[in-house]
Scaffold this active site. Structure first.
Site: not given
Ligand code: IVH
Length: 683
Positions: A40, A43, A89, A120, A122, A124, A179, A231, A326, A420, A423, A438, A444
């Site tokens: 580090d 760098f 979406s 793949e 999804k 979060d 994401e 993605y 999901k 409590c 105490c 308390c 306390c």
């Molecule tokens: S594909 C047209 N791939 O999930 C293709 N979305 O409603 C559009 N998300 O808010 C999205 N991981 O941000 C895709 N591997 C992934 C994803 C992904 C998370 C989110 C995306 C969107 C929601 C899909």
């Protein structure tokens, strides 16, 4: 380049190029391949050298220089930008049957054409789109409502997994979508720091990622260890390949190409042939997801061949060639062993369920909060019960109910404690609140330590060399019992102190005493906030100081007078009055005053141009944050009102002004003021 600057010599140009190449390389190895090739320290030295050269020869500072990742640009508001291609979406489902239907429908529509799927994760987090032209990052925009999002380019630049400049071949014009996630370990470390600083911790990594992207100062965003998972590669035309040297014919090969360009593409992506492959992928990640370093909430299944996408078309909101599955929150049932109680800084007593250890979502769960007395009563929790515990996308397990299969007919209800747990003082319940607390603030121990922690927090007295362990050490050794004792500490009292968690040497003692000395300059409103009076936060403290001006006026105030302070209800007024009438608290305040702490508001008035005017502020502004504009109104002799009434002189309206406020202003005939008009008014 301006007329007076010296053109960069060739040696500087060469060195800048060399440093840029090296730093980009080390960054790439570190963030993309988890490899540290230099320390580090080494760098940082390279980065510092580059920063200095760019400062000396500003014409050499390119917008894609790795120095831009350090951040520092300040955005008061985020420009709203129209997406060039809407950010769609996905259709999503919790049901495997619907995934089977999706697969069968796709096969039917494609009518014998050979094709595959990619499966793949999804992620979060927060969806963003990154525009690249000629291999350079031009703009980063949040998803927003899909059509319009916020321009967060300066913050996105600080995220190491977002390439500023692409490698190898790339399409000349495209958008990388993905994401932004907050990896668990960085999230937890950040939240711990926030708590130590007296800031509210984030509820989950997704909220934290979203909050970080909206930070006004990009240097702050640079400190949040965010990660971008790409993605999707959005090309202006899916049926035309703009870079014949790349295989862009499938989603899978586009992501492979993106990896070569320098994007972080998670390796957990699989080409699948049929529904059995898809189900196997879903099953695997439903169990394995807890071993990932970041959160996912499902998997995404996409038709792989991009030339088939048009044939499958779209529904109203989402493409027919992809779907998200999901994960359901994971739920287990486990026996309750005992309910214990925790005492927080403000004395709030929180019930905790101690359970038979159970494996849930990648960790062993032993304890979970029962929130408060009402929550326990609603659950109707009884001795011998088994509890239903869930873990969704978040990392904190939640109690969601009692398992009816294990309820014994004669089970005795568990009553919330009346005293409590630390105490023994009888608990009290504040009017209209769900929690008991308390009242023994000064005797306390958890409250005492919590009180000291709050006092030294960054937003209060900012004595950062005193962390929780050191405060406990000082308390255990009998050196501090209250906040005023901090100002009596001497080097001799501190040097050589130790327990099994921490110790204080000469240098440490010097730092502590210096920070304590410096805290004597902290303005009165922060001193008042630091006292930790219930219901008096940063804003409340400011309002009290603005109204009363100094500690003597505040000490003499009646409850009635306290309710005259803006936004101060009777409950808070009584709390403040009780606190300030308590002889122990008065003694402490006197000791703090004698130690030299600020007990008077500083007059920072600039002009009287707004004398007699009450201005309500709403929306976001280009040159000020909301707090700054309010402070500015007061510095010019005006009053910053909270809500619109007949007494309001103006509504100072920024972008996204609240529609309710606007309506009310219209109704009452309150004049509108733009930011520019306001700036003209104050000169
Ligand atoms: S594909 C047209 N791939 O999930 C293709 N979305 O409603 C559009 N998300 O808010 C999205 N991981 O941000 C895709 N591997 C992934 C994803 C992904 C998370 C989110 C995306 C969107 C929601 C899909």
């Amino acid at each position: 380049m301006d007329l007076f600057s010296v053109p960069a010599p060739d040696s500087a140009i060469q060195r800048v190029n060399e440093l840029t190449r090296l730093i980009d390389h080390y960054n790439h190895e570190y963030y993309m391949n988890d490899r540290s090739e230099i320390s580090d320290f080494e760098f940082d030295a390279l980065l510092r050298e580059l920063i200095e050269l760019e400062q000396q020869y500003p014409e050499l500072a390119s917008p894609t220089s790795p120095t831009r990742r350090v951040g520092g640009e300040v955005n008061k508001t985020f420009k709203q930008v129209q997406h060039r291609f809407p950010m769609l979406s996905l259709g999503n489902t919790y049901s495997i049957e619907e995934i089977e239907e999706f697969e069968a429908r796709t096969r039917r529509l494609l009518d014998g054409t050979p094709f595959t799927y990619t499966c793949e994760l999804k992620y979060d987090g927060v969806a963003i789109g990154l525009t690249y032209r000629h291999g350079q990052l031009i703009q980063a925009v949040t998803r927003g409502n899909g059509a319009v999002g916020d321009d967060i380019t300066s913050n996105a630049r600080t995220i190491p997994t977002i390439p500023l400049k692409l490698q190898g071949s790339y399409p000349d014009d495209f958008e990388a979508r993905g994401e932004v996630v907050y990896p668990f370990d960085a999230f937890e470390a950040m939240n711990r720091q926030r708590e130590a600083d007296g800031d509210e911790p984030f509820a989950n990594p997704r909220n934290a990622a979203s909050g970080s992207l909206k930070l006004q100062n990009s240097a702050e965003c640079a400190k949040r260890k965010l990660m971008f998972c790409m993605y999707f590669m959005m090309l202006p035309n899916d049926n035309e390949n703009p870079s014949p040297s790349l295989d862009l014919s499938s989603h899978y090969s586009r992501l492979e190409s993106a990896k070569q360009m320098g994007f972080k593409v998670q390796p957990y992506i699989k080409e699948c042939n049929d529904i059995n492959d898809i189900k196997a992928f879903i099953d695997y990640w439903d169990k394995e997801r807890w071993n990932l370093p970041f959160g996912i909430d499902g998997v995404v299944i996409k038709v792989n061949q991009t030339d088939l996408w048009d044939r499958l078309g779209m529904t109203a909101k989402s493409p027919r060639w992809a779907i998200a599955y999901k994960f359901k929150a994971e739920r287990v049932s486990t026996p309750l062993l005992e309910v214990t109680y925790q005492v927080g800084r403000t004395g709030i007593v929180t019930p905790v369920a101690n359970m038979e250890p159970v494996w849930l979502g990648g960790t062993t769960v032993r304890r979970a909060t029962l929130n408060n007395a009402d929550f326990m009563a609603n659950l109707d929790i009884r001795e011998g019960d088994h509890l239903l515990v869930e873990k969704g996308g978040e990392i904190i397990p939640k109690i969601v109910g009692i398992d009816p299969d294990f309820r014994k007919p004669d089970a005795r209800p568990i009553a919330y404690t009346q005293v409590c747990p630390v105490c023994g003082t009888p608990l009290v319940r504040a009017q209209g609140e769900a929690g008991f607390y308390c009242p023994n603030q000064d005797g306390c121990i958890p409250q005492l330590i919590g009180h000291l922690e709050h006092f030294v927090a960054r937003k209060a007295m900012d004595i950062d060399s005193l962390g929780t362990e050191r405060l406990k050490l000082l308390y255990d050794k009998g050196l501090i019992n209250n906040v005023a004792d901090l100002y009596d500490l001497t080097p001799a009292m501190l040097i050589g102190l130790e327990n099994d968690k921490t110790s204080i040497q000469e240098k440490g003692a010097e730092n502590i005493l210096q920070a304590i000395e410096k805290s004597k300059q902290v303005p009165f409103e922060r001193v008042l906030f630091a006292l930790g009076i219930r219901h008096v936060g940063e804003v409340g403290a400011k309002k009290l100081v603005r109204y009363f001006g100094n500690i003597d006026a505040l000490l003499a105030a009646t409850v009635m007078e306290l309710t005259m302070v803006e936004d101060m209800g009777e409950v808070t007024a009584i709390e403040v009055h009780d606190y300030l009438s308590n002889p122990n608290h008065r003694a402490i305040i006197e000791r703090l005053r004698a130690a030299g702490l600020q007990m008077e508001a500083v007059d920072n008035r600039i002009s009287n141009r707004l004398q007699g005017l009450t201005i309500v502020v709403s929306g976001v502004f280009e040159h000020f944050s909301r707090d700054e504009i309010k402070a500015s109104i007061e510095q010019h002799g005006g009053k910053a009102g909270g809500s619109i009434s007949g007494k309001t002189s103006y509504l100072l309206a920024g972008a996204k002004v609240g529609p309710e406020k606007l309506k009310k202003a219209e109704k009452l005939g309150v004049k509108l003021l733009t930011e520019q008009e306001y700036m003209d008014m104050i000169g």
